[in-house]
Motif scaffolding. Sequence first.
Motif, PDB file in Angstrom:
ATOM      1  N   LEU A 196      32.722  34.734  43.631  1.00  0.00           N
ATOM      2  CA  LEU A 196      32.959  35.869  44.028  1.00  0.00           C
ATOM      3  C   LEU A 196      34.357  36.028  44.785  1.00  0.00           C
ATOM      4  O   LEU A 196      35.163  37.090  44.609  1.00  0.00           O
ATOM      5  CB  LEU A 196      31.834  36.481  44.502  1.00  0.00           C
ATOM      6  N   GLN A 197      34.587  34.919  45.518  1.00  0.00           N
ATOM      7  CA  GLN A 197      35.962  34.950  46.353  1.00  0.00           C
ATOM      8  C   GLN A 197      37.066  34.831  45.459  1.00  0.00           C
ATOM      9  O   GLN A 197      37.937  35.268  45.744  1.00  0.00           O
ATOM     10  CB  GLN A 197      35.518  33.735  47.426  1.00  0.00           C
ATOM     11  N   ILE A 198      36.933  34.022  44.436  1.00  0.00           N
ATOM     12  CA  ILE A 198      37.890  34.052  43.581  1.00  0.00           C
ATOM     13  C   ILE A 198      38.269  35.366  42.854  1.00  0.00           C
ATOM     14  O   ILE A 198      39.431  35.758  42.854  1.00  0.00           O
ATOM     15  CB  ILE A 198      37.696  32.922  42.278  1.00  0.00           C
ATOM     16  N   LEU A 199      37.244  36.323  42.633  1.00  0.00           N
ATOM     17  CA  LEU A 199      37.547  37.486  41.987  1.00  0.00           C
ATOM     18  C   LEU A 199      38.027  38.334  43.107  1.00  0.00           C
ATOM     19  O   LEU A 199      38.777  39.096  42.630  1.00  0.00           O
ATOM     20  CB  LEU A 199      35.986  38.138  41.594  1.00  0.00           C
ATOM     21  N   THR A 200      37.701  38.311  44.185  1.00  0.00           N
ATOM     22  CA  THR A 200      38.429  39.093  45.165  1.00  0.00           C
ATOM     23  C   THR A 200      39.822  38.820  45.458  1.00  0.00           C
ATOM     24  O   THR A 200      40.566  39.751  45.926  1.00  0.00           O
ATOM     25  CB  THR A 200      37.434  39.024  46.613  1.00  0.00           C
ATOM     26  N   PHE A 201      39.932  37.582  45.262  1.00  0.00           N
ATOM     27  CA  PHE A 201      41.489  37.253  45.451  1.00  0.00           C
ATOM     28  C   PHE A 201      42.242  38.203  44.760  1.00  0.00           C
ATOM     29  O   PHE A 201      43.287  38.822  44.924  1.00  0.00           O
ATOM     30  CB  PHE A 201      41.748  35.545  45.279  1.00  0.00           C
ATOM     31  N   TYR A 202      41.880  38.155  43.352  1.00  0.00           N
ATOM     32  CA  TYR A 202      42.747  38.539  42.272  1.00  0.00           C
ATOM     33  C   TYR A 202      42.504  40.147  42.453  1.00  0.00           C
ATOM     34  O   TYR A 202      43.515  40.899  42.173  1.00  0.00           O
ATOM     35  CB  TYR A 202      42.169  38.251  40.833  1.00  0.00           C
ATOM     36  N   THR A 204      42.326  41.810  44.968  1.00  0.00           N
ATOM     37  CA  THR A 204      43.176  42.209  46.072  1.00  0.00           C
ATOM     38  C   THR A 204      44.571  42.309  45.597  1.00  0.00           C
ATOM     39  O   THR A 204      45.120  43.376  46.102  1.00  0.00           O
ATOM     40  CB  THR A 204      43.084  41.460  47.133  1.00  0.00           C
ATOM     41  N   ARG A 205      44.912  41.708  44.667  1.00  0.00           N
ATOM     42  CA  ARG A 205      46.275  41.597  44.144  1.00  0.00           C
ATOM     43  C   ARG A 205      46.525  42.469  42.971  1.00  0.00           C
ATOM     44  O   ARG A 205      47.474  42.719  42.583  1.00  0.00           O
ATOM     45  CB  ARG A 205      46.654  40.220  43.826  1.00  0.00           C
ATOM     46  N   ASN A 206      45.393  43.111  42.484  1.00  0.00           N
ATOM     47  CA  ASN A 206      45.601  44.146  41.384  1.00  0.00           C
ATOM     48  C   ASN A 206      46.238  43.507  40.032  1.00  0.00           C
ATOM     49  O   ASN A 206      46.726  44.034  39.352  1.00  0.00           O
ATOM     50  CB  ASN A 206      46.633  45.339  41.625  1.00  0.00           C
ATOM     51  N   PHE A 207      45.774  42.158  39.862  1.00  0.00           N
ATOM     52  CA  PHE A 207      46.054  41.600  38.538  1.00  0.00           C
ATOM     53  C   PHE A 207      45.279  40.494  38.446  1.00  0.00           C
ATOM     54  O   PHE A 207      44.631  40.035  39.172  1.00  0.00           O
ATOM     55  CB  PHE A 207      47.516  41.198  38.429  1.00  0.00           C
ATOM     56  N   ALA A 208      44.866  40.285  37.099  1.00  0.00           N
ATOM     57  CA  ALA A 208      44.015  39.127  36.626  1.00  0.00           C
ATOM     58  C   ALA A 208      44.474  37.949  36.570  1.00  0.00           C
ATOM     59  O   ALA A 208      45.704  37.839  36.175  1.00  0.00           O
ATOM     60  CB  ALA A 208      43.066  39.584  35.488  1.00  0.00           C
ATOM     61  N   ASP A 209      43.968  36.867  36.613  1.00  0.00           N
ATOM     62  CA  ASP A 209      44.567  35.384  36.330  1.00  0.00           C
ATOM     63  C   ASP A 209      45.501  35.045  37.064  1.00  0.00           C
ATOM     64  O   ASP A 209      45.659  35.139  38.287  1.00  0.00           O
ATOM     65  CB  ASP A 209      44.792  35.117  34.759  1.00  0.00           C
TER      66      ASP A 209
END
Lengths: 209, 209
Positions: A196-202, A204-209
């Motif tokens: 989940l934390q990895i998902l929120t990182f991205y 938060t930044r508005n882009f995937a991967d």
Amino acid sequence: MKRPVPKVTVQRLPVYLRCLESLSTGKPQVSSDEIAEMAGVSSAKIRKDLSFLGSHGVRGVGYDVEHLMREIRMELGLTRDWALVIVGMGNLGRALANYGGFAERRFQTVGLFDNDPKKTGTMVHGMVVEPISTLKREVAARGATIGVIATPAEAAQEIAETLAVSGVRSILNFAPTVIKPPDGVDVRRVDLSTELQILTFYQTRNFAD
Amino acid sequence: MKRPVPKVTVQRLPVYLRCLESLSTGKPQVSSDEIAEMAGVSSAKIRKDLSFLGSHGVRGVGYDVEHLMREIRMELGLTRDWALVIVGMGNLGRALANYGGFAERRFQTVGLFDNDPKKTGTMVHGMVVEPISTLKREVAARGATIGVIATPAEAAQEIAETLAVSGVRSILNFAPTVIKPPDGVDVRRVDLSTELQILTFYQTRNFAD
DNA sequence: ACATGTGAAGCGCTTCACAGCG
DNA sequence: CGCTGTGAAGCGCTTCACATGT
């Protein structure tokens, strides 16, 4: 080109296998492009990955689905049964014990363990939950070589070491902590909060991967 | 050195964060060697990873634990709450709903959904299970931007698309299938069988990694 | 003195592009 | 002709080793 199979390829083989199984009752041939589409990777990657198992495709045609499944299963060691024990019968441990997907793929649950006297003796998925004190003896007696840890974080390292001395050689760790792998034991970690934390990182930044 | 943060670094930051939390009530400083030992990676990797967040260590001393935790939390987007829904109330879905580790880290479960009339209306972890027909409306209404899929494989793709049009931007997929990510949605897969199969690959060969 | 921060070298995986072969 | 198999190039991550800073 042959061995050794790169780590990343090993991680993808189970995915390819599942894709192949899902079209097993279709046409007998499949192209790298088709597998790529299903597995969500590039077709070049598919071909490279499969080339590590030897060359089993037919140029101009594709791969024989049944043959390829056999090859991948053999590579992954899925031509035999594997006995596993699950330690920790909290919410997650019980869910894993009841999960049908293991048995389908030749993983047999041969023991369920927990330290809580309220849980030991109860039935989960048709098996009696046993106390941790019997873990060492029973793992060895039943020939389990895979251990699934679903305990609280504090207990995980000690359980891992007990499993190791009892003959377990592979551990799947769901406890939210890093286990130091005992000698000769391979540990993989599955961590829900981390994902989940990895998902929120991205996000938060508005882009995937 | 600054951005962009490499993918692999993002995957390790949650691990570092957990390690730091586990010694939070100790001394105020920590060295890259100490974090490395806890997290099971090399100290060079720790220093490189942390350098992407900016230079916050003190040469000759180490990192300030509290400060470093703040930096990592900020980087991961953990300074705000995140609303998530869980779809699929089978064994795994219920276990996830009851899992305490989410709320601790600012992930709030705001909805539980299932298609089975036997399950809808029942209580899980203090919440009513709602039918999938209300998923779209409720995700939007409650502002959930994270969706957890714990349905059978067949339903996963359609649920993912419903979630996407409802405003979800990140999906954690526990269904044993590959989801094609809807536009603008980041999907991560957690697959129990896959993990076991990776372990058996290496166990078959008598070596780890 | 000591631990961080970082260029540079090393390594492994991915992608390219096309030769090879049915 | 079509699709596989694969050298070679490209790319990103890891590791090294030491300059840097306190």
